[in-house]
Write a protein that holds these residues in place. Structure first.
Motif, PDB file in Angstrom:
ATOM      1  N   HIS A  15      45.174  46.193  56.350  1.00  0.00           N
ATOM      2  CA  HIS A  15      44.261  47.240  56.791  1.00  0.00           C
ATOM      3  C   HIS A  15      44.859  47.947  57.991  1.00  0.00           C
ATOM      4  O   HIS A  15      45.851  47.503  58.535  1.00  0.00           O
ATOM      5  CB  HIS A  15      42.943  46.615  57.267  1.00  0.00           C
ATOM      6  CG  HIS A  15      42.140  46.023  56.165  1.00  0.00           C
ATOM      7  ND1 HIS A  15      40.906  45.480  56.381  1.00  0.00           N
ATOM      8  CD2 HIS A  15      42.393  45.885  54.856  1.00  0.00           C
ATOM      9  CE1 HIS A  15      40.430  45.030  55.235  1.00  0.00           C
ATOM     10  NE2 HIS A  15      41.318  45.254  54.303  1.00  0.00           N
ATOM     11  N   ALA A  16      44.177  49.000  58.409  1.00  0.00           N
ATOM     12  CA  ALA A  16      44.458  49.740  59.643  1.00  0.00           C
ATOM     13  C   ALA A  16      45.790  49.475  60.303  1.00  0.00           C
ATOM     14  O   ALA A  16      46.828  49.938  59.855  1.00  0.00           O
ATOM     15  CB  ALA A  16      43.321  49.498  60.629  1.00  0.00           C
ATOM     16  N   ALA A  20      49.550  50.431  59.126  1.00  0.00           N
ATOM     17  CA  ALA A  20      50.306  51.479  59.815  1.00  0.00           C
ATOM     18  C   ALA A  20      51.702  50.970  60.185  1.00  0.00           C
ATOM     19  O   ALA A  20      52.702  51.654  59.987  1.00  0.00           O
ATOM     20  CB  ALA A  20      49.554  51.924  61.070  1.00  0.00           C
ATOM     21  N   ASP A  47      54.003  53.675  46.540  1.00  0.00           N
ATOM     22  CA  ASP A  47      54.934  53.966  47.624  1.00  0.00           C
ATOM     23  C   ASP A  47      54.561  53.140  48.869  1.00  0.00           C
ATOM     24  O   ASP A  47      53.484  53.308  49.424  1.00  0.00           O
ATOM     25  CB  ASP A  47      54.833  55.464  47.929  1.00  0.00           C
ATOM     26  CG  ASP A  47      55.860  55.910  48.947  1.00  0.00           C
ATOM     27  OD1 ASP A  47      56.438  55.045  49.635  1.00  0.00           O
ATOM     28  OD2 ASP A  47      56.081  57.131  49.048  1.00  0.00           O
ATOM     29  N   SER A  49      55.661  53.370  51.811  1.00  0.00           N
ATOM     30  CA  SER A  49      55.623  54.108  53.081  1.00  0.00           C
ATOM     31  C   SER A  49      54.344  54.936  53.212  1.00  0.00           C
ATOM     32  O   SER A  49      54.177  55.675  54.167  1.00  0.00           O
ATOM     33  CB  SER A  49      56.846  55.022  53.203  1.00  0.00           C
ATOM     34  OG  SER A  49      56.749  56.064  52.254  1.00  0.00           O
ATOM     35  N   SER A  50      53.429  54.819  52.236  1.00  0.00           N
ATOM     36  CA  SER A  50      52.181  55.572  52.294  1.00  0.00           C
ATOM     37  C   SER A  50      51.052  54.674  52.794  1.00  0.00           C
ATOM     38  O   SER A  50      50.657  53.713  52.132  1.00  0.00           O
ATOM     39  CB  SER A  50      51.843  56.110  50.895  1.00  0.00           C
ATOM     40  OG  SER A  50      50.457  56.364  50.808  1.00  0.00           O
ATOM     41  N   ILE A  51      50.522  54.998  53.979  1.00  0.00           N
ATOM     42  CA  ILE A  51      49.444  54.172  54.547  1.00  0.00           C
ATOM     43  C   ILE A  51      48.211  54.236  53.642  1.00  0.00           C
ATOM     44  O   ILE A  51      47.490  53.251  53.475  1.00  0.00           O
ATOM     45  CB  ILE A  51      49.109  54.603  55.994  1.00  0.00           C
ATOM     46  CG1 ILE A  51      48.094  53.633  56.602  1.00  0.00           C
ATOM     47  CG2 ILE A  51      48.599  56.024  56.068  1.00  0.00           C
ATOM     48  CD1 ILE A  51      47.823  53.832  58.059  1.00  0.00           C
ATOM     49  N   LEU A  52      47.997  55.401  53.010  1.00  0.00           N
ATOM     50  CA  LEU A  52      46.824  55.537  52.143  1.00  0.00           C
ATOM     51  C   LEU A  52      46.963  54.673  50.885  1.00  0.00           C
ATOM     52  O   LEU A  52      45.995  54.070  50.437  1.00  0.00           O
ATOM     53  CB  LEU A  52      46.608  57.002  51.777  1.00  0.00           C
ATOM     54  CG  LEU A  52      46.220  57.895  52.952  1.00  0.00           C
ATOM     55  CD1 LEU A  52      46.178  59.354  52.530  1.00  0.00           C
ATOM     56  CD2 LEU A  52      44.882  57.483  53.537  1.00  0.00           C
ATOM     57  N   SER A  53      48.207  54.585  50.339  1.00  0.00           N
ATOM     58  CA  SER A  53      48.421  53.716  49.183  1.00  0.00           C
ATOM     59  C   SER A  53      48.187  52.261  49.570  1.00  0.00           C
ATOM     60  O   SER A  53      47.550  51.500  48.845  1.00  0.00           O
ATOM     61  CB  SER A  53      49.853  53.860  48.667  1.00  0.00           C
ATOM     62  OG  SER A  53      50.076  55.169  48.222  1.00  0.00           O
ATOM     63  N   MET A  55      46.312  51.115  51.904  1.00  0.00           N
ATOM     64  CA  MET A  55      44.889  50.853  52.101  1.00  0.00           C
ATOM     65  C   MET A  55      44.159  50.769  50.760  1.00  0.00           C
ATOM     66  O   MET A  55      43.286  49.924  50.576  1.00  0.00           O
ATOM     67  CB  MET A  55      44.269  51.922  53.005  1.00  0.00           C
ATOM     68  CG  MET A  55      44.717  51.757  54.462  1.00  0.00           C
ATOM     69  SD  MET A  55      44.342  53.185  55.489  1.00  0.00           S
ATOM     70  CE  MET A  55      42.561  53.104  55.515  1.00  0.00           C
ATOM     71  N   SER A  56      44.554  51.643  49.788  1.00  0.00           N
ATOM     72  CA  SER A  56      43.880  51.592  48.480  1.00  0.00           C
ATOM     73  C   SER A  56      44.236  50.327  47.707  1.00  0.00           C
ATOM     74  O   SER A  56      43.504  49.899  46.838  1.00  0.00           O
ATOM     75  CB  SER A  56      44.215  52.790  47.601  1.00  0.00           C
ATOM     76  OG  SER A  56      44.605  53.877  48.354  1.00  0.00           O
TER      77      SER A  56
ATOM     78  N   LEU B  82      49.530  59.138  60.744  1.00  0.00           N
ATOM     79  CA  LEU B  82      50.307  58.737  59.566  1.00  0.00           C
ATOM     80  C   LEU B  82      49.683  59.293  58.283  1.00  0.00           C
ATOM     81  O   LEU B  82      50.372  59.732  57.375  1.00  0.00           O
ATOM     82  CB  LEU B  82      50.362  57.215  59.454  1.00  0.00           C
ATOM     83  CG  LEU B  82      51.453  56.485  60.231  1.00  0.00           C
ATOM     84  CD1 LEU B  82      51.314  54.990  60.020  1.00  0.00           C
ATOM     85  CD2 LEU B  82      52.832  56.948  59.785  1.00  0.00           C
ATOM     86  N   ASP B  86      50.998  61.686  54.877  1.00  0.00           N
ATOM     87  CA  ASP B  86      51.181  60.581  53.942  1.00  0.00           C
ATOM     88  C   ASP B  86      51.875  61.038  52.645  1.00  0.00           C
ATOM     89  O   ASP B  86      51.428  62.001  52.007  1.00  0.00           O
ATOM     90  CB  ASP B  86      49.817  59.980  53.592  1.00  0.00           C
ATOM     91  CG  ASP B  86      49.952  58.701  52.809  1.00  0.00           C
ATOM     92  OD1 ASP B  86      50.059  57.641  53.443  1.00  0.00           O
ATOM     93  OD2 ASP B  86      49.990  58.770  51.564  1.00  0.00           O
ATOM     94  N   MET B  88      51.941  59.882  49.625  1.00  0.00           N
ATOM     95  CA  MET B  88      51.119  59.853  48.419  1.00  0.00           C
ATOM     96  C   MET B  88      50.140  61.028  48.405  1.00  0.00           C
ATOM     97  O   MET B  88      49.967  61.694  47.379  1.00  0.00           O
ATOM     98  CB  MET B  88      50.370  58.516  48.368  1.00  0.00           C
ATOM     99  CG  MET B  88      49.590  58.283  47.111  1.00  0.00           C
ATOM    100  SD  MET B  88      47.853  58.614  47.344  1.00  0.00           S
ATOM    101  CE  MET B  88      47.296  57.039  47.981  1.00  0.00           C
ATOM    102  N   TYR B 124      35.203  47.704  55.415  1.00  0.00           N
ATOM    103  CA  TYR B 124      36.030  48.383  56.403  1.00  0.00           C
ATOM    104  C   TYR B 124      36.712  49.617  55.819  1.00  0.00           C
ATOM    105  O   TYR B 124      36.794  50.664  56.451  1.00  0.00           O
ATOM    106  CB  TYR B 124      37.071  47.392  56.919  1.00  0.00           C
ATOM    107  CG  TYR B 124      38.060  47.994  57.873  1.00  0.00           C
ATOM    108  CD1 TYR B 124      37.743  48.131  59.220  1.00  0.00           C
ATOM    109  CD2 TYR B 124      39.282  48.447  57.421  1.00  0.00           C
ATOM    110  CE1 TYR B 124      38.637  48.707  60.085  1.00  0.00           C
ATOM    111  CE2 TYR B 124      40.189  49.023  58.287  1.00  0.00           C
ATOM    112  CZ  TYR B 124      39.860  49.155  59.617  1.00  0.00           C
ATOM    113  OH  TYR B 124      40.742  49.728  60.470  1.00  0.00           O
TER     114      TYR B 124
END
Lengths: 92, 572
Positions: A15-16, A20, A47, A49-53, A55-56, B82, B86, B88, B124
């Motif tokens: 997470h978070a 990161a 990927d 290097s993708s924080i969103l990936s 997290m998902s 970030l 991103d 993605m 969260y």
């Protein structure tokens, strides 16, 4: 293709802050690195290097994930990232 | 000259230029096409460069937060920086651009999809979906060449105007730059109002029209009278100057709250953590009337252990060694959701499982917290820095709940166990409740919301959601009478820890009704103390009768203020 299986050490999962730190470390590598949950099909890998990936992906503490990379420097890149995942950043 | 009238929520008279809070970013139309004269590659480049500059802006804010020692804000901003670039997010937006969609719409959709996925994960992650939507808005604003959403950046001080502030905005407000607040929405207990009082910023809310003032226009703002005027003249300049001199001249609180005839009304502080405790002690507070414990729990997706909680409570207790420290158990739910405890999907959260009620769905969290408070109090005592720790539960509605809570506290070795009076049913059954509890503390913010059935964020209901409402004051009086009836000898203490205690005129009324202590943001202590000392108990009681018998909140306020000339003298 070189791959590594790692157990997520971070107490709060990927997470978070741990996400990161990991995404930034992955972006610094000379090769593209992907991440998937252990057992998930390879074409669902995301990927790293993708924080969103990340997290998902929703990886929790103790989950096993698979890192994959190809090309020159892939092994070194994977080893470096394994270290990041094996650290509990919240305990620092 | 234009005049905008609203509700004054934090006193003070200031002159300044207006900066508007940028309007929220609107959704680009579905199917919005990229311009015919641009290629997919050019449009994708436009998106990449916008995302890079948003990332740079967020990174700069994160660095600034780090410099200011705000590690929590730094971590959040770093993660959002970030997200802005991103890979993605950009990749999925570029796919849409290749289908002919505009960059604005493409990033809007791509961000929306990610936010939905995170929301679906719950807990969260669901909370973080808000960060993704914020980043998406920033990129769209950048693409449109519009100002970034959020509090505007400025080199010079200004009066911030807008519709209303969100809790997230209030966290990033820099009091060195913002010298006053004027909003068209919000009421006396909205986030804007609470923040303004905590920072000592003059503020007017529920003043329609102020959200359309042009940037750079000079205005005069009177946070006691509740007005904003343009083209200020000599009279306004004189008033602002006088306030500047008077407010600075208000003597520091000497740590002894009392009326003019010596009748004691201890003045306590509301705090949200150990650092606030130090500030409150320096401001002369006679103790803490409300220690919020949410700081231990928010921004976490798992419950803190008893040891972790003890490590946070103990330093706060030690900052008030030998003094009274009233700790409120976890007040989660409604506007303070906790992923591991509360249900964010309730249809009506203000009337849902919140405060002490979370014990109905998961008793263990509250039980462990009570245990942790008991351990921390004992540990501080052992260090020779013990505080007089009292513990109270929020959102108590019945004597039955009171009995259960008091029992839990006794088991944990806590000597003084009480309840918050926030639900009208508790005020009406105060006699039964106070025959069990050791004390009560009135939380006037929620008490007002529930008594008047008026949401505290709605500007259109600001006149109803006002602690000066005679019905709210009647509930305060009922609680005081209940406490007296519950005991044969000395009545059990009834304090006020809501925002109303920080309003110097209302503090006089509360003292007149018979409350025993007032607890407020540390910044309000000097003004409240000065005004309390200008009246005797008999005068305060007379003013209380005036307010209790008034026909409206506005009439109650005006009638009481007219009899307190000290307010005008001090510019309050």
């Amino acid at each position: 293709m070189p791959e590594r299986k790692v157990t997520v050490a971070s107490r709060v999962g990927l997470h978070a802050r741990p996400a990161a730190i990991f995404a930034e470390a992955a972006a610094e590598q000379p090769v593209e690195v992907t991440i998937a949950m252990d057992g998930a099909p390879e074409d669902e890998a995301m990927d790293a290097s993708s924080i969103l990936s990340l997290m998902s992906l929703g990886a929790s503490h103790g989950d096993v994930v698979v890192l994959r990379a190809d090309g020159a420097g892939a092994d070194q890149a994977l080893d470096a990232l394994v270290k990041v995942l094996e650290t509990d950043h919240d305990a620092e | 000259m234009q005049k905008f009238s609203g509700v004054g929520v934090s006193p003070g008279r200031v002159l300044g230029t207006v900066r508007q809070m940028p309007a929220p970013v609107t959704e680009p139309q579905a199917g919005d096409q990229r311009p015919a004269d641009s290629t997919a590659e050019q449009e994708a480049d436009r998106l990449r460069s916008a995302s890079k500059s948003v990332q740079a802006q967020l990174k700069a804010r994160s660095d600034a937060a780090a410099k200011a020692g705000n590690d929590e804000a730094k971590a959040v901003l770093e993660a959002t920086a970030l997200m802005a670039a991103d890979p993605m997010l950009i990749k999925s937006a570029v796919k849409l651009i290749e289908k002919g969609i505009s960059a604005e719409r493409a990033v809007w959709e791509a961000g929306g999809t990610v936010a939905e996925t995170l929301k679906g994960l719950g807990g969260y992650m669901a909370e973080r979906s808000q960060d993704v939507l914020d980043v998406r808005s920033r990129i769209v604003a950048e693409l449109r060449g519009m100002p970034a959403p959020g509090i505007p950046a400025s080199e010079t001080p200004f009066i911030l105007a807008g519709i209303d502030l969100a809790p997230a905005d209030t966290a990033t407000l820099d009091p060195a730059l913002v010298i006053g607040l004027a909003t068209s929405e919000g009421g006396p207990q909205s986030h804007t109002a609470i923040l303004a009082r905590a920072l000592g910023l003059p503020a007017v809310v529920a003043a329609p029209g102020v959200e359309h003032l042009q940037d750079g226009v000079e205005v005069f703002l009177d946070g006691a009278a509740g007005v904003v005027v343009t083209e200020p003249g000599d009279e306004e300049r004189r008033l602002a100057q006088t306030w500047k001199e008077k407010a600075g001249a208000l003597p520091a609180f000497d740590g002894h709250g009392q009326l003019g005839d010596g009748h004691r009304i201890p003045l306590l502080a509301n705090i949200g953590g150990a650092s606030d405790a130090v500030v409150a002690a320096e401001a002369g507070a006679e103790g803490v009337g409300l220690m919020r414990t949410e700081f231990c729990f928010l921004d976490r997706d798992t419950e803190p252990t008893v040891e972790e909680q003890v490590a946070k409570y103990q330093p706060a207790f030690e900052a008030f060694a030998g003094k009274k420290m009233v700790v409120r158990t976890l007040d989660a739910g409604a506007d303070k959701p906790l992923p591991f405890l509360t249900d964010a999907s309730e249809p009506n959260p203000a009337l849902g499982v919140r405060g002490y009620r979370t014990r109905r769905t998961d008793p263990s969290v509250i039980d462990r917290q009570i245990q942790a408070i008991g351990v921390a109090a004992a540990a501080a005592e052992k260090n020779g820095k013990g505080a007089d720790v009292w513990v109270m539960a929020p959102m108590i509605a019945t004597a039955e709940e009171t009995k259960e809570f008091v029992g839990l506290c006794r088991e944990a070795g806590i000597k003084s166990a009480g309840v918050m009076i926030e639900v009208p049913s508790a005020a009406l059954t105060a006699k039964s409740i106070l025959s069990i509890a050791d004390f009560a503390s009135l939380g006037t913010n929620d008490l007002t919301q529930y008594a008047m059935a008026a949401d505290r964020q709605l500007g259109s209901l600001a006149a109803l959601n006002d602690p000066w409402q005679p019905a709210v004051l009647q509930l305060v009086a009922a609680t005081v009478l209940g406490a007296r009836a519950a005991s044969d000898d000395v009545a059990k203490p009834v304090g006020v820890c809501g925002e109303s205690a920080a309003d110097p005129a209302l503090a006089v009324v509360l003292a007149g009704i018979g409350v025993s202590t007032l607890s407020m943001t540390s910044r309000a202590l000097p003004a409240v103390s000065a005004v309390l000392r200008s009246v005797t108990l008999a005068q305060a009681q007379e003013l209380a009768q005036l307010a209790l018998g008034a026909l409206s909140a506005g009439e109650a306020r005006a009638a009481v203020r007219a009899k307190l000339p000290v307010l005008e003298e001090l510019g309050l």
